[in-house]
Design an enzyme around this catalytic site. Structure first.
Site, PDB file in Angstrom:
ATOM      1  N   TYR A 132     -41.637  17.229 -73.327  1.00 13.74           N
ATOM      2  CA  TYR A 132     -41.912  18.508 -72.706  1.00 13.74           C
ATOM      3  C   TYR A 132     -40.569  19.092 -72.284  1.00 13.74           C
ATOM      4  CZ  TYR A 132     -47.026  18.210 -72.190  1.00 13.74           C
ATOM      5  OH  TYR A 132     -48.379  18.168 -72.412  1.00 13.74           O
ATOM      6  N   THR A 158     -43.783  19.150 -77.735  1.00 14.27           N
ATOM      7  CA  THR A 158     -45.023  19.870 -77.469  1.00 14.27           C
ATOM      8  C   THR A 158     -44.689  21.320 -77.106  1.00 14.27           C
ATOM      9  OG1 THR A 158     -46.161  17.884 -76.737  1.00 14.27           O
ATOM     10  CG2 THR A 158     -47.091  19.983 -76.018  1.00 14.27           C
ATOM     11  N   ARG A 167     -57.743  24.336 -65.250  1.00 11.41           N
ATOM     12  CA  ARG A 167     -58.751  23.355 -65.629  1.00 11.41           C
ATOM     13  C   ARG A 167     -59.718  23.212 -64.459  1.00 11.41           C
ATOM     14  NH1 ARG A 167     -54.282  19.349 -68.485  1.00 11.41           N
ATOM     15  NH2 ARG A 167     -53.662  20.901 -70.056  1.00 11.41           N
ATOM     16  N   LYS A 235     -45.523  19.906 -82.057  1.00  7.46           N
ATOM     17  CA  LYS A 235     -46.937  19.685 -81.749  1.00  7.46           C
ATOM     18  C   LYS A 235     -47.528  20.894 -81.018  1.00  7.46           C
ATOM     19  CE  LYS A 235     -50.099  16.434 -79.474  1.00  7.46           C
ATOM     20  NZ  LYS A 235     -50.761  17.387 -78.560  1.00  7.46           N
ATOM     21  N   HIS A 259     -54.308  21.268 -78.325  1.00 10.00           N
ATOM     22  CA  HIS A 259     -54.129  20.422 -77.133  1.00 10.00           C
ATOM     23  C   HIS A 259     -55.459  19.803 -76.697  1.00 10.00           C
ATOM     24  CE1 HIS A 259     -50.667  19.652 -74.376  1.00 10.00           C
ATOM     25  NE2 HIS A 259     -51.617  19.178 -73.593  1.00 10.00           N
ATOM     26  N   GLY A 292     -60.187  16.538 -81.073  1.00  9.35           N
ATOM     27  CA  GLY A 292     -61.594  16.315 -81.361  1.00  9.35           C
ATOM     28  C   GLY A 292     -61.902  15.110 -82.214  1.00  9.35           C
TER      29      GLY A 292
END
Length: 362
Positions: A132, A158, A167, A235, A259, A292
């Site tokens: 990061y 990322t 969130r 990413k 993500h 997923g």
């Protein structure tokens, strides 16, 4: 009977782990950005991809091994970068890295790991490092040097977190890190904000906002490549045009990822974006996939859509929470068994055949 003995698929592992974790940590692992619609869409769109089996192929077995980012792997899977794994088990990243090594797949150590990169390297097999971009560029250079000294063979940057998404689960819980879990790769004290409770806010998100640079650009990628000899993986790429720019900037691979649905709630599902990115890069760099993935069939779906491999995230955290290294290893074993079975049932003797499978979108 051990809880792990009752698990025959990833869904079982998630259910068993969910019963063991404190509710706020379970929500931290399971939750997504906004209304969590991106998570739901990732799963729904993967389920819409149907494979077209071939018959009478004379396939003798199904070999899941192959090359992944200039190295070899027992299956086309790498452990995705995931922060603060000691939330799920006291051994945290050490257990996960050992499980990955035994399974013959790469482990990606995160910037926000709860175990220092040097300790992870001591027990890991193939090791990648996820970066990061921090506001303090001196810390970025320090992390690069430490990753190289630790023997990491790839750098995964990322790029889809200019700011941490809201969130709601974490906000409702006022989520904070327990005192025993720290950002072990950062200087002592720099992660203190992640431990300070705030009503209706995530302390972890607050810490991220303080530490992370939110104006990252293509010039920064060029600077990064000038300061490391490691192959760079980008990413968080969903747009084919971004993938082309990444190739032109000299990256070795891109990861098509939203993500795991933890950032933009309205983002395109990763599996929907995958074919366009594969077409745009036209073989000039590897294309990996995440978001997923819950089964070996999902891995085969991604291969059939042109991916070189997948990154696996949440299922491994559930395995870690369920039974430490053994639980994470079980998830990887299940995935490989499911992938091999899916390859046999579709007439694929190896990964090359898997990448030429036909698909139908329901």
């Amino acid at each position: 009977m051990n809880a792990a003995d009752a698990a025959v698929c990833v869904a079982d592992v998630e259910r068993l782990a969910g019963d063991l974790l404190p509710p706020d940590i379970r929500d931290f692992v399971a939750g997504g950005g906004g209304d969590e619609s991106a998570q739901a869409a990732n799963r729904a769109c993967l389920d819409r991809v149907r494979l077209v089996p071939r018959v009478l192929t004379s396939a003798d077995g199904a070999d899941t091994a192959g090359r992944l980012l200039h190295g070899t792997a027992a299956m086309p899977v790498a452990v995705a970068p995931m922060a603060y794994q000691r939330l799920c088990h006291p051994d945290g990243e050490l257990a996960m890295a050992r499980a990955a090594g035994k399974a013959g797949v790469p482990f990606t150590a995160a910037t926000l790991s709860s175990v220092p990169i040097e300790e992870i390297a001591a027990v890991a097999g193939t090791l990648w490092f996820q970066l990061y971009w921090l506001r303090d560029r001196g810390l970025v250079l320090d992390l690069l040097a430490r990753a190289e000294r630790a023997g990491c063979t790839a750098l995964v940057l990322t790029v889809d977190v200019p700011v941490p998404a809201r969130r709601p689960r974490d906000m409702r819980n006022g989520f904070t890190l327990p005192a025993s879990v720290v950002a072990a790769n950062l200087p002592e004290g720099t992660g203190s904000a992640a431990h300070v409770p705030m009503p209706h806010e995530s302390a972890v998100a607050s810490h991220t906002g303080i530490m992370f640079e939110n104006t990252l650009g293509w010039d920064d990628l060029a600077w990064l490549r000038g300061h490391t000899g490691l192959p760079v993986v980008l990413k968080g790429v969903l747009d084919p045009g971004d993938a082309v720019r990444a190739v032109e900037a000299g990256v070795s691979a891109v990861v098509v990822s939203n993500h795991g649905g933890r950032q933009l709630a309205g983002a395109v599902p990763s599996i929907v974006a995958l074919p366009g990115v594969v077409e745009a890069v036209a073989g000039r760099c590897e294309v990996l996939f995440d978001s997923g993935v819950r089964s070996g069939t999902d891995v085969l779906r991604a291969l059939a859509y042109g991916a070189a491999g997948v990154l696996l995230g949440r299922p491994l955290l559930w395995g870690l929470a369920m039974d430490g290294e053994a639980g994470a290893g079980l998830v990887l074993d299940l995935l490989r068994a499911e992938l091999r079975e899916a390859m046999l049932l579709t007439g694929c003797a190896d990964l090359s055949a898997a990448r030429t499978l036909g698909t139908v979108l329901l």
